[in-house]
Design a protein around this motif. Structure first.
Motif, PDB file in Angstrom:
ATOM      1  N   ILE A 235       1.173  -1.154  -0.573  1.00 29.47           N
ATOM      2  CA  ILE A 235      -0.608  -0.017  -0.230  1.00 29.47           C
ATOM      3  C   ILE A 235       0.887   1.202   0.442  1.00 29.47           C
ATOM      4  O   ILE A 235       1.948   1.193   0.868  1.00 29.47           O
ATOM      5  CB  ILE A 235      -0.913  -0.312   1.211  1.00 29.47           C
ATOM      6  N   THR A 236       0.564   2.360  -0.576  1.00 30.59           N
ATOM      7  CA  THR A 236       1.730   3.910  -1.007  1.00 30.59           C
ATOM      8  C   THR A 236       0.823   4.479  -0.181  1.00 30.59           C
ATOM      9  O   THR A 236       0.098   4.517   0.491  1.00 30.59           O
ATOM     10  CB  THR A 236       1.245   4.262  -2.044  1.00 30.59           C
ATOM     11  N   VAL A 237       1.718   4.441   0.783  1.00 28.41           N
ATOM     12  CA  VAL A 237       1.560   5.474   2.270  1.00 28.41           C
ATOM     13  C   VAL A 237       2.566   6.903   2.074  1.00 28.41           C
ATOM     14  O   VAL A 237       2.246   7.549   2.966  1.00 28.41           O
ATOM     15  CB  VAL A 237       1.988   4.934   3.714  1.00 28.41           C
ATOM     16  N   ASP A 238       3.659   7.239   1.403  1.00 27.32           N
ATOM     17  CA  ASP A 238       3.901   7.925   1.493  1.00 27.32           C
ATOM     18  C   ASP A 238       4.838   8.009   0.148  1.00 27.32           C
ATOM     19  O   ASP A 238       5.354   7.228  -1.094  1.00 27.32           O
ATOM     20  CB  ASP A 238       5.462   8.449   1.563  1.00 27.32           C
ATOM     21  N   PRO A 239       3.511   8.935  -1.549  1.00 26.71           N
ATOM     22  CA  PRO A 239       4.274   9.137  -2.969  1.00 26.71           C
ATOM     23  C   PRO A 239       5.406   9.499  -2.731  1.00 26.71           C
ATOM     24  O   PRO A 239       5.880   9.231  -4.396  1.00 26.71           O
ATOM     25  CB  PRO A 239       3.006   9.985  -2.868  1.00 26.71           C
ATOM     26  N   SER A 240       5.865  10.382  -2.496  1.00 26.73           N
ATOM     27  CA  SER A 240       7.796  10.753  -2.916  1.00 26.73           C
ATOM     28  C   SER A 240       8.462  10.017  -1.846  1.00 26.73           C
ATOM     29  O   SER A 240       9.529  10.570  -1.529  1.00 26.73           O
ATOM     30  CB  SER A 240       7.389  12.351  -2.309  1.00 26.73           C
TER      31      SER A 240
ATOM     32  N   GLU B 284       3.438   5.349  13.204  1.00 28.22           N
ATOM     33  CA  GLU B 284       1.866   5.760  12.536  1.00 28.22           C
ATOM     34  C   GLU B 284       2.353   5.818  11.152  1.00 28.22           C
ATOM     35  O   GLU B 284       1.102   5.071  10.383  1.00 28.22           O
ATOM     36  CB  GLU B 284       2.827   7.069  12.569  1.00 28.22           C
ATOM     37  N   TYR B 285       3.379   5.011  10.305  1.00 28.14           N
ATOM     38  CA  TYR B 285       2.796   4.401   8.952  1.00 28.14           C
ATOM     39  C   TYR B 285       2.138   3.458   9.293  1.00 28.14           C
ATOM     40  O   TYR B 285       1.271   3.001   7.807  1.00 28.14           O
ATOM     41  CB  TYR B 285       3.990   4.042   7.988  1.00 28.14           C
ATOM     42  N   VAL B 286       2.302   2.326  10.163  1.00 27.28           N
ATOM     43  CA  VAL B 286       1.768   0.856   9.902  1.00 27.28           C
ATOM     44  C   VAL B 286       0.522   1.468  10.640  1.00 27.28           C
ATOM     45  O   VAL B 286      -0.725   0.826  10.100  1.00 27.28           O
ATOM     46  CB  VAL B 286       3.204   0.487  11.052  1.00 27.28           C
ATOM     47  N   GLY B 287       0.157   2.037  11.459  1.00 26.63           N
ATOM     48  CA  GLY B 287      -1.603   2.425  11.963  1.00 26.63           C
ATOM     49  C   GLY B 287      -2.211   3.186  11.160  1.00 26.63           C
ATOM     50  O   GLY B 287      -3.599   2.985  10.836  1.00 26.63           O
ATOM     51  N   LEU B 288      -1.783   3.937   9.637  1.00 28.99           N
ATOM     52  CA  LEU B 288      -1.979   4.457   8.816  1.00 28.99           C
ATOM     53  C   LEU B 288      -2.268   3.527   7.612  1.00 28.99           C
ATOM     54  O   LEU B 288      -3.793   3.559   7.534  1.00 28.99           O
ATOM     55  CB  LEU B 288      -1.466   5.554   7.506  1.00 28.99           C
ATOM     56  N   ALA B 289      -2.118   2.703   7.394  1.00 28.38           N
ATOM     57  CA  ALA B 289      -1.859   1.231   6.662  1.00 28.38           C
ATOM     58  C   ALA B 289      -2.990   0.369   7.101  1.00 28.38           C
ATOM     59  O   ALA B 289      -4.330  -0.259   6.869  1.00 28.38           O
ATOM     60  CB  ALA B 289      -0.922   0.261   6.935  1.00 28.38           C
ATOM     61  N   LEU B 290      -2.887   0.151   8.615  1.00 33.90           N
ATOM     62  CA  LEU B 290      -3.636  -0.182   9.057  1.00 33.90           C
ATOM     63  C   LEU B 290      -5.570  -0.035   9.291  1.00 33.90           C
ATOM     64  O   LEU B 290      -6.044  -0.362   9.213  1.00 33.90           O
ATOM     65  CB  LEU B 290      -3.391  -1.361  10.607  1.00 33.90           C
TER      66      LEU B 290
END
Length: 389
Positions: free
Chosen positions: A235-240, A307-313
């Motif tokens: 899953i893309t969580v940061d396009p840059s 934070e990134y893992v939480g965003l994806a979940l």
């Protein structure tokens, strides 16, 4: 439990047999009347199925005769399951009982051609078959799998393309076989005897060299033969963000998988120089130690990872609405603090109306979750008749 529709009485009977067997497994010792209440089947159906089970040795009763007033429980030694995990350089081959007790195991090298490797796996299975009453075999595989036809379309870890397991494995051992992706097997283990027993809507996620997950909705795996599903790590969580080995940019896995985190940790301290890319426990132990010494860079790195893992979940929860999200053994090894940070990140991002409708829990499987999960699937298919023959 999935309902059976249509007019195929054989399918209905097979479904009912598994329903009764699984109810006794989960709730035994249990009386027949209680089985009837829990399954909502008629007394006559219950009587016929249980009498068959007792005659076949699958179930025991505390009382002889018609056993109508006795307590029922499964016979854990009625048969054995062979579980196989094809995992890169080696295959794990194990014998388990219906209550998931590991009886015996072996490892087999998978070098050479797929035909040569699977011949060695078959030899290991056949050596167990000579000693045990193996009724069914479950095979867990990494990669793109057509489970219905027992066909590996593509596996990066194995280096295999278009390999038919029926032709090269099942034919050599001669027992019914089921095949499933290894990302789904731990979820099945949790539903069978772990943190998601009795739940029909479950997301299982694990953390390691990748970040994969299994999804179950309405008691059925969310999967499509021939395609990879549940790749949470992509899953893309940061396009840059950094480029991922899949070719995409900003994937969750490229940012916070264990290898990615190891690289970032080595850039901030020599403490991490000895950490292996696959050593979750050592990595997080060193990270916590660095934080305790007041290292703000280490603390910010941990916060960003959670934070990134939480965003994806949170995205997964919003899309699928699971009752339970199970954090796999990789998260458990990373520590309770990391898991709590992920939970808080999820709570900040899911819809407020969703809060309280799901739980985030650690795995309850202490043994090899993939082997337990594929064995549980094999038992289910042994009863409902949908193994590959």
């Amino acid at each position: 439990m999935k309902q059976v529709y249509g007019y195929n009485l054989t399918d209905v009977k097979l479904h009912n047999r598994f329903l009764v067997y699984n109810t006794i497994r989960l709730h035994g010792p249990i009386r027949r009347a209680s089985v009837a209440r829990k399954t909502r089947l008629t007394r006559a159906t219950i009587t016929n199925i249980i009498n068959e089970f007792i005659e076949e040795g699958l179930v025991t009763s505390s009382q002889q005769g018609d056993s109508s007033h006795g307590y029922l429980q499964i016979n854990p030694h009625a048969f054995k399951i062979c579980a196989v995990h094809l995992q890169g350089a080696i295959a794990k081959v194990a014998v388990l009982t219906p209550d998931m007790e590991f009886w015996e195991n072996d490892t087999v090298p998978l070098d050479g051609s797929p035909e040569e490797a699977l011949a060695r796996v078959a030899a290991a299975v056949n050596s167990f078959k000579e000693k045990y009453d193996l009724k069914v075999m479950g095979v867990a595989v990494s990669g793109v799998v057509d489970a219905g036809r027992a066909f590996i379309k593509h596996s990066v870890t194995l280096g295999w393309e278009d390999v038919c397991l029926v032709e090269h494995l099942q034919r050599l051992v001669g027992i019914p076989m089921v095949v499933e992706r290894n990302a789904n097997a731990p979820l099945l283990a949790e539903v069978w005897q772990g943190s998601a027993v009795g739940k029909s809507n479950v997301v299982y996620v694990n953390y390691g060299s990748g970040i994969g997950c299994g999804i179950m909705m309405n008691g059925e795996l969310v999967a499509r033969d021939g395609l990879v599903t549940g790749e949470l790590g992509h899953i893309t969580v940061d396009p840059s963000g950094p480029f991922c080995h899949c070719g995409n940019q900003g994937c969750l896995e490229a940012l916070v998988s264990v290898p990615a985190l190891v690289r970032q940790c080595k850039a901030i301290s020599q403490r991490f120089e000895h950490i292996d890319d696959g050593d979750v426990e050592s990595l997080f132990a060193a990270l916590y130690a660095q934080i305790e010494q007041g290292d703000e860079l280490a603390l910010n790195l941990l916060k960003r990872t959670a934070e990134y893992v939480g965003l994806a979940l949170a995205n997964m929860i919003t899309l699928f609405g699971p009752e339970v999200v199970v954090l796999g053994n990789g998260f458990v090894k990373a520590g309770e603090k990391f898991c709590q940070m992920i939970e808080r990140a999820v709570e900040r991002r899911v819809l407020k109306s969703s809060l309280g409708s799901f739980q985030i829990v650690p795995t309850a499987i202490k043994s090899d979750a993939i082997l337990v999960g594929i064995s549980s699937l094999a038992i289910r298919h042994l009863f409902n008749g949908s193994t590959v023959n």
